[in-house]
Design an enzyme around this catalytic site. Structure first.
Site, PDB file in Angstrom:
ATOM      1  N   ASP A  11      -1.377  -1.765   4.308  1.00 40.32           N
ATOM      2  CA  ASP A  11      -0.666  -0.695   5.021  1.00 40.32           C
ATOM      3  C   ASP A  11      -0.224  -1.103   6.428  1.00 40.32           C
ATOM      4  O   ASP A  11      -0.588  -0.454   7.412  1.00 40.32           O
ATOM      5  CB  ASP A  11      -1.535   0.573   5.042  1.00 40.32           C
ATOM      6  CG  ASP A  11      -1.773   1.104   3.639  1.00 40.32           C
ATOM      7  OD1 ASP A  11      -2.727   0.644   2.989  1.00 40.32           O
ATOM      8  OD2 ASP A  11      -0.987   1.954   3.188  1.00 40.32           O
ATOM      9  N   HIS A  13       2.978  -1.164   7.319  1.00 45.71           N
ATOM     10  CA  HIS A  13       4.098  -0.267   7.653  1.00 45.71           C
ATOM     11  C   HIS A  13       5.085  -0.876   8.648  1.00 45.71           C
ATOM     12  O   HIS A  13       5.493  -0.226   9.618  1.00 45.71           O
ATOM     13  CB  HIS A  13       3.571   1.079   8.166  1.00 45.71           C
ATOM     14  CG  HIS A  13       2.978   1.927   7.082  1.00 45.71           C
ATOM     15  ND1 HIS A  13       3.641   2.991   6.525  1.00 45.71           N
ATOM     16  CD2 HIS A  13       1.786   1.837   6.420  1.00 45.71           C
ATOM     17  CE1 HIS A  13       2.888   3.538   5.575  1.00 45.71           C
ATOM     18  NE2 HIS A  13       1.761   2.850   5.488  1.00 45.71           N
ATOM     19  N   ASP A  52       2.374  -1.109   1.022  1.00 44.63           N
ATOM     20  CA  ASP A  52       2.993  -0.559   2.232  1.00 44.63           C
ATOM     21  C   ASP A  52       3.119  -1.648   3.300  1.00 44.63           C
ATOM     22  O   ASP A  52       2.762  -1.454   4.463  1.00 44.63           O
ATOM     23  CB  ASP A  52       2.245   0.676   2.766  1.00 44.63           C
ATOM     24  CG  ASP A  52       2.469   1.915   1.909  1.00 44.63           C
ATOM     25  OD1 ASP A  52       3.234   1.817   0.927  1.00 44.63           O
ATOM     26  OD2 ASP A  52       1.889   2.966   2.208  1.00 44.63           O
ATOM     27  N   ASN A  87       3.564   2.666  -2.200  1.00 47.03           N
ATOM     28  CA  ASN A  87       4.497   3.761  -2.466  1.00 47.03           C
ATOM     29  C   ASN A  87       5.637   3.825  -1.454  1.00 47.03           C
ATOM     30  O   ASN A  87       6.708   4.319  -1.750  1.00 47.03           O
ATOM     31  CB  ASN A  87       3.762   5.108  -2.513  1.00 47.03           C
ATOM     32  CG  ASN A  87       2.966   5.375  -1.258  1.00 47.03           C
ATOM     33  OD1 ASN A  87       2.220   4.506  -0.798  1.00 47.03           O
ATOM     34  ND2 ASN A  87       3.108   6.541  -0.699  1.00 47.03           N
ATOM     35  N   HIS A  88       5.399   3.318  -0.235  1.00 47.46           N
ATOM     36  CA  HIS A  88       6.449   3.415   0.782  1.00 47.46           C
ATOM     37  C   HIS A  88       7.629   2.490   0.512  1.00 47.46           C
ATOM     38  O   HIS A  88       8.722   2.760   0.964  1.00 47.46           O
ATOM     39  CB  HIS A  88       5.878   3.106   2.174  1.00 47.46           C
ATOM     40  CG  HIS A  88       5.358   4.332   2.850  1.00 47.46           C
ATOM     41  ND1 HIS A  88       6.036   4.980   3.831  1.00 47.46           N
ATOM     42  CD2 HIS A  88       4.227   5.026   2.647  1.00 47.46           C
ATOM     43  CE1 HIS A  88       5.342   6.024   4.227  1.00 47.46           C
ATOM     44  NE2 HIS A  88       4.234   6.076   3.527  1.00 47.46           N
ATOM     45  N   HIS A 154      -3.044   0.396  -5.130  1.00 44.76           N
ATOM     46  CA  HIS A 154      -2.549   1.185  -3.995  1.00 44.76           C
ATOM     47  C   HIS A 154      -2.486   2.647  -4.439  1.00 44.76           C
ATOM     48  O   HIS A 154      -1.434   3.147  -4.862  1.00 44.76           O
ATOM     49  CB  HIS A 154      -1.161   0.674  -3.565  1.00 44.76           C
ATOM     50  CG  HIS A 154      -0.632   1.325  -2.328  1.00 44.76           C
ATOM     51  ND1 HIS A 154      -0.733   0.761  -1.080  1.00 44.76           N
ATOM     52  CD2 HIS A 154       0.021   2.503  -2.143  1.00 44.76           C
ATOM     53  CE1 HIS A 154      -0.181   1.558  -0.182  1.00 44.76           C
ATOM     54  NE2 HIS A 154       0.297   2.616  -0.803  1.00 44.76           N
ATOM     55  N   HIS A 189      -5.498   5.051   5.007  1.00 42.00           N
ATOM     56  CA  HIS A 189      -5.424   4.254   6.233  1.00 42.00           C
ATOM     57  C   HIS A 189      -6.744   4.093   6.969  1.00 42.00           C
ATOM     58  O   HIS A 189      -6.799   3.458   8.014  1.00 42.00           O
ATOM     59  CB  HIS A 189      -4.359   4.839   7.153  1.00 42.00           C
ATOM     60  CG  HIS A 189      -2.973   4.568   6.673  1.00 42.00           C
ATOM     61  ND1 HIS A 189      -1.856   4.848   7.417  1.00 42.00           N
ATOM     62  CD2 HIS A 189      -2.521   4.015   5.508  1.00 42.00           C
ATOM     63  CE1 HIS A 189      -0.770   4.494   6.729  1.00 42.00           C
ATOM     64  NE2 HIS A 189      -1.156   3.997   5.569  1.00 42.00           N
TER      65      HIS A 189
END
Ligand code: MN
Length: 401
Positions: A11, A13, A52, A87-88, A154, A189
């Site tokens: 994650d 991002h 992510d 998923n992002h 995930h 997270h």
């Protein structure tokens, strides 16, 4: 004796302009870089990324470039990265992970094992909730050289999460068809871990705070194998100070009241998420923003809740109606919407240049809306639908993904 060392990162991002701040965008890159430097310092055998990698499924050229540069550093140190898609960044066609894989030494994990030292690594990309029950979980047999098996996923699972509407991890362990020693998880997270029927399962945690509620330190996990067992060490990352400050205002309180509150702690280069409550006075939200910057903050988000009137409305919940602008701002910032939504929202609500007539406004916003419609079309295709109604965030206080 330690056989194999793997740094588990999740994650990251990349590309997230949290609070519409380029400073925050750089923070997401810098925190990932710190994790990568740790991997190089520890001279690990591999890095595992559980999804992510990017905040958005359409990252900018700059985000891709940053990512390629970071993976190149791992490549120079002869460290391969193994990843799954979160998923992002899910897309219908070529995955971003496969794209960056062509820029550096990155391999996409699947149901066939990849051998790293004495570890057989497996991975299943993020699965939308409605497809979960029909997604095959069977994994191929590990090679004879493997002493340890680790599956990367995930999703949100109980355990290690304590409560809420999550998938049951013991069902996964029953369905994979092989013995798993570890399950390395992304999506939530905050780090969390548990032992399930002798299998070690854990969330790495994210490398940067995507929401104000994420107060705990950001983390990665060093995974080592020793005599066929997993030993795991949680490593905290040195990240930018992040302060959520609520200031209550009386009817006579103004900017001086806020300044004296801000002086109570060191805010040098911090992210400051200000929430203003109580009576609405002459001080504006902009002045509050400026005061926080003068106090040293590098990034400021102001959530102005002052002046909310409590009406006697019986059972009707009119909370926040007086202050819908701040509510929308707060929600948008916390929901991790993609850049298109942020851009459209930004222009509609703060940019006076957008024509006020509906036709004119539609023309003006057409390029952004077309991108958004295309994304919505992709999502309705089935295999690519996001599993949360709003980004992917849990509403619970314990869990952030
Ligand atoms: Mn995430």
């Amino acid at each position: 004796m330690v056989e194999t060392q793997i740094l588990h990162v999740s994650d990251t991002h990349l590309g997230y302009r949290q609070y519409r701040s380029d400073v925050r965008r750089s923070d997401f890159r810098d925190n990932f870089r710190k994790a990568i430097e740790r991997a190089i310092d520890e001279d690990v055998d591999a890095v595992v990324h559980t999804g992510d990698l990017f905040h958005d499924s359409n990252p900018s050229i700059g985000d891709l470039d940053d990512c390629g540069e970071l993976f190149a550093r791992l490549g120079d140190a002869e460290i391969t990265t193994y990843g799954i898609v979160g998923n992002h960044e899910r897309k219908r066609d070529t995955g971003l992970l496969d794209l960056v894989g062509r820029m550096g030494d990155v391999e996409h994990l699947g149901r066939e094992p990849k051998l790293v030292g004495d570890v057989a690594l497996y991975g299943i990309d993020a699965v939308p909730s409605r497809s979960w029950d029909t997604t095959p979980l069977e994994l191929a047999e590990p090679p004879a050289e493997a002493n340890v098996t680790i599956l990367c996923l995930h999703q949100s699972f109980t355990p290690p999460l304590e409560s809420g509407d999550h998938h049951d991890l013991s069902e996964v362990l029953d369905s994979v068809g092989i013995e798993l020693d570890g399950v390395a998880l992304g999506h939530i997270h905050k780090p969390a871990s548990a032992e399930v029927d002798g299998t070690e399962v854990w969330y790495a945690g994210s490398t940067a705070r995507t929401q104000k509620s994420q107060n705990s330190p950001r983390t990665v996990q060093l995974v080592e194998t020793c005599d066929g067992h997993i030993e795991r060490t949680q490593i905290g990352l040195d990240t930018r100070q992040f302060e959520s400050i609520t200031v209550e205002f009386g009817s006579d309180d103004g900017i001086g009241h806020l300044r004296s509150r801000l002086r109570q702690q060191s805010l040098d280069d911090a992210v400051v998420a200000l929430k203003l409550t109580g009576e609405r006075g002459a001080m504006t939200a902009n002045e509050a923003d400026t005061a926080a910057r003068e106090a040293g903050a590098a990034v400021v988000s102001v959530d102005d809740k002052r002046g909310r009137v409590d009406l006697d409305t019986g059972d009707i919940d009119v909370q926040d109606v007086e202050d819908h602008g701040a509510v929308v701002t707060d929600q948008i910032e916390d929901e991790e919407f993609g850049p298109v939504v942020e851009r459209v929202d930004d222009r509609i609500r703060t940019d006076g240049s957008v024509p006020t007539g509906t036709t004119g406004a539609a023309e003006e916003l057409r390029p952004d809306l077309e991108v958004a419609m295309e994304a919505a079309f992709d999502e309705s295709d089935g295999a690519t639908e996001d599993d949360g109604a709003t980004g992917d965030d849990e509403a619970t206080t314990e869990v952030d993904e």
